[in-house]
Design an enzyme around this catalytic site. Structure first.
Site, short mmCIF file in Angstrom:
data_model
loop_
_atom_site.label_atom_id
_atom_site.label_comp_id
_atom_site.label_asym_id
_atom_site.label_seq_id
_atom_site.Cartn_x
_atom_site.Cartn_y
_atom_site.Cartn_z
N ARG A 136 -5.49 -34.78 -24.22
CA ARG A 136 -4.77 -33.54 -24.47
C ARG A 136 -5.62 -32.42 -23.89
O ARG A 136 -6.84 -32.54 -23.82
CB ARG A 136 -4.54 -33.33 -25.96
CG ARG A 136 -3.77 -34.47 -26.63
CD ARG A 136 -3.71 -34.28 -28.14
NE ARG A 136 -2.93 -35.35 -28.79
CZ ARG A 136 -3.46 -36.48 -29.25
NH1 ARG A 136 -4.77 -36.71 -29.13
NH2 ARG A 136 -2.69 -37.40 -29.81
N LYS A 161 -6.60 -35.35 -32.58
CA LYS A 161 -5.45 -35.19 -33.47
C LYS A 161 -5.56 -36.16 -34.63
O LYS A 161 -5.85 -37.34 -34.44
CB LYS A 161 -4.16 -35.45 -32.68
CG LYS A 161 -2.90 -35.08 -33.45
CD LYS A 161 -1.68 -35.23 -32.56
CE LYS A 161 -0.41 -34.85 -33.31
NZ LYS A 161 0.79 -34.98 -32.44
N HIS A 266 0.47 -31.68 -20.90
CA HIS A 266 0.68 -32.94 -21.62
C HIS A 266 1.39 -33.97 -20.74
O HIS A 266 1.30 -35.17 -21.02
CB HIS A 266 1.50 -32.68 -22.89
CG HIS A 266 1.13 -33.57 -24.02
ND1 HIS A 266 -0.09 -33.52 -24.67
CD2 HIS A 266 1.82 -34.57 -24.64
CE1 HIS A 266 -0.13 -34.42 -25.63
NE2 HIS A 266 1.01 -35.09 -25.62
N ARG A 269 -0.94 -36.59 -19.52
CA ARG A 269 -1.27 -37.62 -20.53
C ARG A 269 -0.17 -38.68 -20.55
O ARG A 269 -0.45 -39.88 -20.60
CB ARG A 269 -1.44 -36.96 -21.90
CG ARG A 269 -1.68 -37.92 -23.07
CD ARG A 269 -1.97 -37.08 -24.33
NE ARG A 269 -1.76 -37.82 -25.56
CZ ARG A 269 -2.67 -38.57 -26.16
NH1 ARG A 269 -3.87 -38.72 -25.61
NH2 ARG A 269 -2.40 -39.19 -27.30
N HIS A 292 -3.42 -43.32 -30.60
CA HIS A 292 -2.23 -43.38 -31.45
C HIS A 292 -2.49 -44.26 -32.67
O HIS A 292 -3.05 -45.36 -32.54
CB HIS A 292 -1.05 -43.97 -30.68
CG HIS A 292 -0.48 -43.03 -29.66
ND1 HIS A 292 0.30 -43.45 -28.59
CD2 HIS A 292 -0.59 -41.68 -29.52
CE1 HIS A 292 0.64 -42.41 -27.86
NE2 HIS A 292 0.12 -41.33 -28.40
N TYR A 301 6.56 -45.34 -23.98
CA TYR A 301 6.31 -45.39 -22.54
C TYR A 301 6.92 -46.64 -21.91
O TYR A 301 7.17 -46.67 -20.69
CB TYR A 301 4.81 -45.31 -22.25
CG TYR A 301 4.20 -44.03 -22.76
CD1 TYR A 301 4.53 -42.81 -22.17
CD2 TYR A 301 3.34 -44.02 -23.85
CE1 TYR A 301 4.01 -41.62 -22.65
CE2 TYR A 301 2.81 -42.83 -24.34
CZ TYR A 301 3.15 -41.63 -23.73
OH TYR A 301 2.64 -40.45 -24.22
#
Length: 319
Positions: A136, A161, A266, A269, A292, A301
């Site tokens: 990010r 995050k 973003h 990414r 994640h 994805y």
């Protein structure tokens, strides 16, 4: 109450004592203030679950906010009642608005190259790292010298995050450029140190280690051109570059590259993850590199690639 805001200032201090990020602090205070104004400046202790439910519903029906925005507002109010006022809201009987699934925008490798060709200097290197490491934008800007391992081509992302640390890969081309940026950052830090100034440090670290600002390990790789006052401690320091400078230069590069897609920092990414899966990389490896928690988040994805169709061909091709 709202003019001098002693109530909000008290909440601010409580948030800081708990070690929340500056962004979370600003966000929570914003939504708590909106909630109080919505209820005609009545004190939250006089309100309860019914008023919270009405406010969140109003945000969706009248404010037309996105689902994630509604979740942030809910988190702010849960903090207000549960952690600050110590009042249990109980079951709100409230269901968040359903989130419509949208596939992320992904650039082809050719499009990535076109955008990069219209960038130069620091902005170009930052975008290269976003694409080459799956970061990010603020994770990249917060990189310190100690987070970069040039020997095994890896980056350590601290306090990402969800307050998670993770390690991800670093491209060899970016590593070569980073050597130059690290040297420049050290020279700048040494000049700052002569004036008793150093990089901004994580909350309370400066008190625990008074000379940490002199250690090269804590210097930002992408330091700001200006010094400022630390928002929590008030100490004069040098922060990292602001993300707005990168975003502006990126938008200009996208225009020059004549790309019609909506491209943000973003997007690179997203492209990182998609291109790794295209090359046959294991989805759990990609999940770990992105940081994640849930594999389902990474699986989006595979939908971009069309892999969720498991090789199903169109009946038109059978004619």
């Amino acid at each position: 109450m709202m003019s001098s805001s002693p109530f909000l200032e008290a909440i601010r201090q409580d948030i800081r004592l708990r070690g929340y990020s500056i962004r979370t602090e600003k966000s929570y205070l914003y939504w708590i203030k909106r909630y109080i104004l919505f209820n005609h400046k009545r004190h939250p202790s006089e309100l309860g679950a019914l008023e919270v439910k009405c406010f969140l519903s109003w945000l969706t029906t009248n404010g037309h906010v996105a689902v994630n925005t509604q979740k942030v507002a809910l988190n702010a109010l849960v903090f207000l009642y549960h952690k600050y006022l110590h009042i249990e809201l109980g079951d709100l009987g409230f269901t968040l608005a359903s989130k419509q699934r949208r596939l992320p925008t992904v650039l082809s490798k050719k499009e990535v190259s076109k955008v990069l060709s219209h960038l130069k200097g620091t902005a170009k290197l930052i975008i290269e790292i976003l694409y080459g490491s799956g970061l990010r934008v603020n994770e990249c800007l917060r990189l310190r010298i100690q987070d970069i391992n040039l020997d095994n081509f890896s980056l350590l992302i601290r306090d990402g995050k969800g307050n998670k640390d993770r390690q991800t890969l670093l491209s060899q081309s970016s590593a070569k450029q980073l050597t130059h940026y690290i040297e420049k950052a050290i020279v700048l830090q040494q000049a700052d140190n002569l004036n008793g100034i150093g990089p901004s440090l994580p909350f309370a670290l400066g008190k625990k280690y008074p000379n940490a600002y002199r250690q090269t390990a804590w210097m930002f790789v992408f330091p700001s051109q200006n010094i400022c006052q630390h928002p929590l401690t008030g100490v004069t320091c040098r922060h990292h570059r602001h993300d707005s400078t990168v975003r502006k230069k990126l938008q200009r590069a996208v225009q020059l590259a004549n790309i019609s897609k909506r491209v943000t920092c973003h997007t690179f990414r997203h492209s990182f993850a998609t291109h790794l899966l295209e090359k046959g990389r294991d989805i759990r490896t990609v999940q770990e590199l992105l940081g994640h928690n849930d594999l389902n988040t990474t699986q989006i994805y595979t939908h971009v690639l069309g892999q969720h169709y498991a090789g199903t061909s169109s009946p038109m091709d059978d004619l």
